[in-house]
Design a protein around this motif. Structure first.
Motif, mmCIF file in Angstrom:
data_model
loop_
_atom_site.group_PDB
_atom_site.id
_atom_site.type_symbol
_atom_site.label_atom_id
_atom_site.label_comp_id
_atom_site.label_asym_id
_atom_site.label_seq_id
_atom_site.Cartn_x
_atom_site.Cartn_y
_atom_site.Cartn_z
ATOM 1 N N ALA A 200 -7.575 44.494 -9.035
ATOM 2 C CA ALA A 200 -6.444 45.372 -8.724
ATOM 3 C C ALA A 200 -5.331 44.589 -8.022
ATOM 4 O O ALA A 200 -4.143 44.769 -8.339
ATOM 5 C CB ALA A 200 -6.913 46.533 -7.850
ATOM 6 N N TYR A 201 -5.710 43.729 -7.080
ATOM 7 C CA TYR A 201 -4.712 42.910 -6.377
ATOM 8 C C TYR A 201 -3.976 41.982 -7.349
ATOM 9 O O TYR A 201 -2.757 41.782 -7.235
ATOM 10 C CB TYR A 201 -5.379 42.084 -5.283
ATOM 11 C CG TYR A 201 -5.843 42.886 -4.091
ATOM 12 C CD1 TYR A 201 -5.048 43.896 -3.549
ATOM 13 C CD2 TYR A 201 -7.082 42.646 -3.499
ATOM 14 C CE1 TYR A 201 -5.470 44.637 -2.452
ATOM 15 C CE2 TYR A 201 -7.519 43.384 -2.399
ATOM 16 C CZ TYR A 201 -6.704 44.382 -1.882
ATOM 17 O OH TYR A 201 -7.123 45.114 -0.800
ATOM 18 N N LEU A 202 -4.722 41.416 -8.296
ATOM 19 C CA LEU A 202 -4.101 40.530 -9.285
ATOM 20 C C LEU A 202 -3.096 41.295 -10.152
ATOM 21 O O LEU A 202 -2.014 40.784 -10.468
ATOM 22 C CB LEU A 202 -5.170 39.886 -10.170
ATOM 23 C CG LEU A 202 -5.949 38.727 -9.548
ATOM 24 C CD1 LEU A 202 -7.096 38.316 -10.456
ATOM 25 C CD2 LEU A 202 -5.036 37.533 -9.309
ATOM 26 N N PHE A 203 -3.451 42.520 -10.530
ATOM 27 C CA PHE A 203 -2.546 43.335 -11.334
ATOM 28 C C PHE A 203 -1.288 43.680 -10.538
ATOM 29 O O PHE A 203 -0.187 43.718 -11.101
ATOM 30 C CB PHE A 203 -3.242 44.612 -11.799
ATOM 31 C CG PHE A 203 -4.352 44.366 -12.798
ATOM 32 C CD1 PHE A 203 -4.229 43.391 -13.765
ATOM 33 C CD2 PHE A 203 -5.518 45.113 -12.757
ATOM 34 C CE1 PHE A 203 -5.241 43.150 -14.683
ATOM 35 C CE2 PHE A 203 -6.533 44.895 -13.668
ATOM 36 C CZ PHE A 203 -6.405 43.914 -14.638
ATOM 37 N N ILE A 204 -1.450 43.927 -9.240
ATOM 38 C CA ILE A 204 -0.281 44.208 -8.388
ATOM 39 C C ILE A 204 0.635 42.989 -8.342
ATOM 40 O O ILE A 204 1.859 43.104 -8.499
ATOM 41 C CB ILE A 204 -0.725 44.585 -6.960
ATOM 42 C CG1 ILE A 204 -1.437 45.947 -6.961
ATOM 43 C CG2 ILE A 204 0.482 44.636 -6.020
ATOM 44 C CD1 ILE A 204 -2.067 46.310 -5.635
ATOM 45 N N ILE A 205 0.038 41.808 -8.130
ATOM 46 C CA ILE A 205 0.818 40.567 -8.080
ATOM 47 C C ILE A 205 1.542 40.343 -9.405
ATOM 48 O O ILE A 205 2.719 39.962 -9.443
ATOM 49 C CB ILE A 205 -0.088 39.364 -7.758
ATOM 50 C CG1 ILE A 205 -0.640 39.489 -6.332
ATOM 51 C CG2 ILE A 205 0.678 38.045 -7.919
ATOM 52 C CD1 ILE A 205 -1.709 38.462 -5.992
ATOM 53 N N ALA A 206 0.827 40.590 -10.520
ATOM 54 C CA ALA A 206 1.417 40.392 -11.847
ATOM 55 C C ALA A 206 2.642 41.287 -12.042
ATOM 56 O O ALA A 206 3.686 40.834 -12.522
ATOM 57 C CB ALA A 206 0.375 40.687 -12.927
ATOM 58 N N ILE A 207 2.520 42.553 -11.658
ATOM 59 C CA ILE A 207 3.633 43.494 -11.821
ATOM 60 C C ILE A 207 4.800 43.117 -10.925
ATOM 61 O O ILE A 207 5.965 43.142 -11.353
ATOM 62 C CB ILE A 207 3.163 44.932 -11.521
ATOM 63 C CG1 ILE A 207 2.212 45.405 -12.626
ATOM 64 C CG2 ILE A 207 4.358 45.880 -11.414
ATOM 65 C CD1 ILE A 207 1.561 46.743 -12.350
ATOM 66 N N VAL A 208 4.514 42.736 -9.674
ATOM 67 C CA VAL A 208 5.570 42.343 -8.735
ATOM 68 C C VAL A 208 6.318 41.113 -9.256
ATOM 69 O O VAL A 208 7.559 41.066 -9.247
ATOM 70 C CB VAL A 208 4.996 42.065 -7.330
ATOM 71 C CG1 VAL A 208 6.052 41.419 -6.431
ATOM 72 C CG2 VAL A 208 4.489 43.355 -6.695
ATOM 73 N N LEU A 209 5.575 40.123 -9.730
ATOM 74 C CA LEU A 209 6.198 38.914 -10.269
ATOM 75 C C LEU A 209 7.036 39.234 -11.502
ATOM 76 O O LEU A 209 8.106 38.659 -11.714
ATOM 77 C CB LEU A 209 5.127 37.876 -10.616
ATOM 78 C CG LEU A 209 4.431 37.205 -9.436
ATOM 79 C CD1 LEU A 209 3.336 36.262 -9.923
ATOM 80 C CD2 LEU A 209 5.428 36.421 -8.585
ATOM 81 N N LEU A 210 6.535 40.163 -12.318
ATOM 82 C CA LEU A 210 7.260 40.553 -13.521
ATOM 83 C C LEU A 210 8.608 41.168 -13.159
ATOM 84 O O LEU A 210 9.629 40.904 -13.805
ATOM 85 C CB LEU A 210 6.435 41.554 -14.330
ATOM 86 C CG LEU A 210 6.963 41.923 -15.728
ATOM 87 C CD1 LEU A 210 6.880 40.719 -16.653
ATOM 88 C CD2 LEU A 210 6.192 43.091 -16.301
ATOM 89 N N LEU A 211 8.615 41.979 -12.112
ATOM 90 C CA LEU A 211 9.861 42.621 -11.676
ATOM 91 C C LEU A 211 10.800 41.637 -10.980
ATOM 92 O O LEU A 211 12.008 41.673 -11.180
ATOM 93 C CB LEU A 211 9.537 43.786 -10.734
ATOM 94 C CG LEU A 211 8.753 44.955 -11.354
ATOM 95 C CD1 LEU A 211 8.395 45.967 -10.286
ATOM 96 C CD2 LEU A 211 9.557 45.612 -12.470
ATOM 97 N N ILE A 212 10.225 40.747 -10.166
ATOM 98 C CA ILE A 212 11.050 39.773 -9.429
ATOM 99 C C ILE A 212 11.715 38.787 -10.381
ATOM 100 O O ILE A 212 12.907 38.493 -10.269
ATOM 101 C CB ILE A 212 10.190 39.005 -8.398
ATOM 102 C CG1 ILE A 212 9.764 39.948 -7.266
ATOM 103 C CG2 ILE A 212 10.981 37.832 -7.829
ATOM 104 C CD1 ILE A 212 8.834 39.302 -6.269
ATOM 105 N N PHE A 213 10.923 38.287 -11.344
ATOM 106 C CA PHE A 213 11.441 37.278 -12.265
ATOM 107 C C PHE A 213 11.841 37.910 -13.601
ATOM 108 O O PHE A 213 11.508 37.407 -14.667
ATOM 109 C CB PHE A 213 10.397 36.183 -12.495
ATOM 110 C CG PHE A 213 10.040 35.422 -11.253
ATOM 111 C CD1 PHE A 213 10.941 34.566 -10.655
ATOM 112 C CD2 PHE A 213 8.796 35.593 -10.661
ATOM 113 C CE1 PHE A 213 10.613 33.872 -9.502
ATOM 114 C CE2 PHE A 213 8.450 34.901 -9.505
ATOM 115 C CZ PHE A 213 9.369 34.046 -8.927
ATOM 116 N N ALA A 214 12.561 39.027 -13.522
ATOM 117 C CA ALA A 214 12.947 39.769 -14.725
ATOM 118 C C ALA A 214 13.768 38.923 -15.692
ATOM 119 O O ALA A 214 13.740 39.147 -16.900
ATOM 120 C CB ALA A 214 13.717 41.029 -14.338
#
Length: 245
Positions: A200-214
């Motif tokens: 779950a933590y990895l999925f959160i990191i993945a989504i956050v990175l996806l939004l940050i590095f749009a």
């Protein structure tokens, strides 16, 4: 036999349902890894091909590159849709797993709802992508001549198709948060297995990175890597729980 968790009583009558649910979740993880790997390979190939195509055709304008890709458009659509279909099958397996677990605990109502939203969103993406691609292909000759030759009807159609894709994407995104993040926290709580929580933590990191590095060219690759690691954790964690019950 037992769950190895203080949150759930050791009820032998539920063990069979738990096993069935966990096997569905493991199958989801395997199919998810396959879908993401296919998408990752396709992304790398496309990123590698476009500069080569631009160089060989002598064009660098996006619409010109798209026009150069037109003969291969059916193949490209197929490459895009195949992982979506695999992902739909994967989510269906996860939905079955959460469906079983929600009969044992109301904790899994939200993750189950998430799979429903993700399924609807992903299914809508397929005709949306096909429609948008077909429309763009049809207007390429017009754009190359003069943009003002494009009728308002075509632009309206394209706009509606894009709206469908955006809505479908939002539904799939919300669904993914519910089933991949909330769901894995619930799995960790039920079975006392930290691997689910780490996923779950990895999925959160993945989504956050996806939004940050749009705007970052390789954002999809970074997202895919975190997703694959998370799915591997789900698969192995489910396997550990199966050995205990």
């Amino acid at each position: 036999m037992g769950y190895n968790s203080q949150n759930v009583p050791n009820n032998p009558n539920n063990f069979q349902k738990d096993r069935e649910a966990l096997n569905k979740i493991r199958l989801y993880a395997i199919l998810g890894i396959i879908a993401i790997t296919v998408t990752l390979v396709e992304t790398i190939v496309i990123v590698a091909i476009i500069p080569t195509l631009a160089s060989s055709t002598g064009v660098s304008i996006p619409i010109k590159i798209f026009a150069a890709l037109e003969p291969y458009i059916d193949v490209l659509i197929g490459f895009t849709i195949i992982p979506l279909i695999i992902n739909i099958i994967a989510i269906l397996q996860l939905r079955k797993g959460y469906g079983i677990l929600k009969t044992l605990s109301p904790d899994f109502n939200s993750p189950f709802t998430g799979t429903t939203l993700a399924l609807i969103g992903t299914v809508l993406l397929i005709p949306g992508i096909i429609a948008v691609t077909a429309t763009i292909v049809s207007i390429i000759p017009l754009i190359e001549k003069h943009v003002h030759t494009i009728s308002s009807g075509i632009l309206l159609s394209l706009g509606l198709e894009l709206i469908v894709i955006i809505i479908a994407g939002i539904m799939a995104f919300i669904g993914e948060i519910l089933y991949s993040i909330v769901g894995n926290f619930k799995l960790s709580k039920r079975y006392g297995e930290e691997g689910f929580k780490n996923a779950a933590y990895l999925f959160i990191i993945a989504i956050v990175l996806l939004l940050i590095f749009a705007l970052f060219q390789f954002r999809g690759i970074i997202y895919a890597i975190f997703q694959i690691i998370g799915l591997i954790l789900i698969y192995t964690s489910a396997g550990k729980v199966l050995k205990r019950i």
